[in-house]
Design an enzyme around this catalytic site. Structure first.
Site, PDB file in Angstrom:
ATOM      1  N   ASP A 101      10.437 135.027  33.095  1.00 29.70           N
ATOM      2  CA  ASP A 101       9.995 134.903  34.815  1.00 29.70           C
ATOM      3  C   ASP A 101      10.110 133.396  34.909  1.00 29.70           C
ATOM      4  OD1 ASP A 101       7.982 134.141  33.304  1.00 29.70           O
ATOM      5  OD2 ASP A 101       6.492 135.618  33.631  1.00 29.70           O
TER       6      ASP A 101
ATOM      7  N   ASN B 258      -5.011 141.020  32.576  1.00 27.30           N
ATOM      8  CA  ASN B 258      -4.954 142.211  33.357  1.00 27.30           C
ATOM      9  C   ASN B 258      -4.039 143.243  32.711  1.00 27.30           C
ATOM     10  OD1 ASN B 258      -2.709 141.096  34.305  1.00 27.30           O
ATOM     11  ND2 ASN B 258      -3.341 141.240  36.573  1.00 27.30           N
TER      12      ASN B 258
END
Ligand code: GLP
Length: 241
Positions: free
Chosen positions: A67, A135
């Site tokens: 990313d 998360n």
């Protein structure tokens, strides 16, 4: 899924680096999927040492990063392009043309996504290294991302931006968007190596190892991959029985 429990971050970094080094010794032309964040820094340091000791070489290695932030030029110290050069590439003999990092500089982000996705379709990643967000995100695939998603531009959650604030002067400076390999791209790697260290990852590790697969916890898809190694230290394993 093979789970390796180690004492601390130092041991995690050594064990993970040995797995990558073994691959490079067997296949000096391997293609690696690489990750950023704090988790892989120690293992990159170990790889650099092994390179300096002439145990491994990156001469014929190709890399694809997961990313990159949008809104940051590659020259920004916190771009993942800078991160990878600072923490690994500048210290080893990798060829710049073999380094692939999503590029979010430019006005046509969709085209840049498509270009990176095409590069991934033509690549065959032997080992994909992953960290995990608190998360459950992998790459920047935030909770709720479809398991069928390929490379795309994602709006980062407040939780992820706050977690990554430590690398910036203020929350305002943390980019709001990133370009990331999708979950489908990640799952195409032949082998996946996930490292998780520290208390902040306890919940994520517990959910990952519960075996439940749900798009609300992106890393859970790894339970469906046939060759995954997860390395966790004592703190990250704190909620496991
Ligand atoms: C970032 C990266 C992820 C990384 C995660 C965890 O958001 N995009 O690839 O796994 O953070 O980072 P850290 O290892 O610093 O906890």
């Amino acid at each position: 899924m093979e789970v390796i429990k180690v004492k601390d971050y130092q041991e995690l970094s050594k064990v993970a680096a040995d797995i990558i080094a073994d691959l490079l010794k067997k296949n000096p032309k391997a293609t690696l999927g690489l990750a950023t964040g704090s988790s892989p820094v120690g293992l990159y340091q170990n790889l650099i040492k092994m390179y300096e000791n002439k145990e491994i070489s990156f001469k014929d290695v190709k890399t694809y990063n997961l990313d990159e932030y949008c809104e940051l030029p590659r020259s920004h110290p916190e771009s993942y392009y800078s991160f990878m050069h600072r923490n690994l590439f500048s210290h080893v003999d990798i060829k710049e043309e073999n380094v692939h990092i999503p590029c979010s500089e430019g006005s046509d982000l969709q085209k840049l996504c498509d270009d990176y996705n095409n590069q991934l379709h033509n690549a065959s990643i032997d080992l994909q290294l992953l960290g995990i967000g608190a998360n459950g995100h992998i790459g920047f695939n935030e909770p709720g991302t479809s398991f069928e998603q390929e490379t795309f531009v994602v709006k980062l959650t407040d939780k992820t931006r706050k977690d990554n604030q430590r690398f910036f002067n203020s929350l305002d400076e943390v980019p709001t968007h990133a370009m990331t390999m999708g979950i489908k791209n990640i799952m195409q790697a032949k082998k996946i190596l996930l490292v998780a260290s520290g208390k902040n990852k306890q919940d994520a590790v517990k959910k990952l190892l519960s075996g439940e697969i749900t798009e609300s916890f992106p890393a859970s898809i790894l339970n469906k991959h046939k060759d995954v190694v997860v390395i966790i230290d004592e703190e990250a394993a704190g909620l496991l029985k």
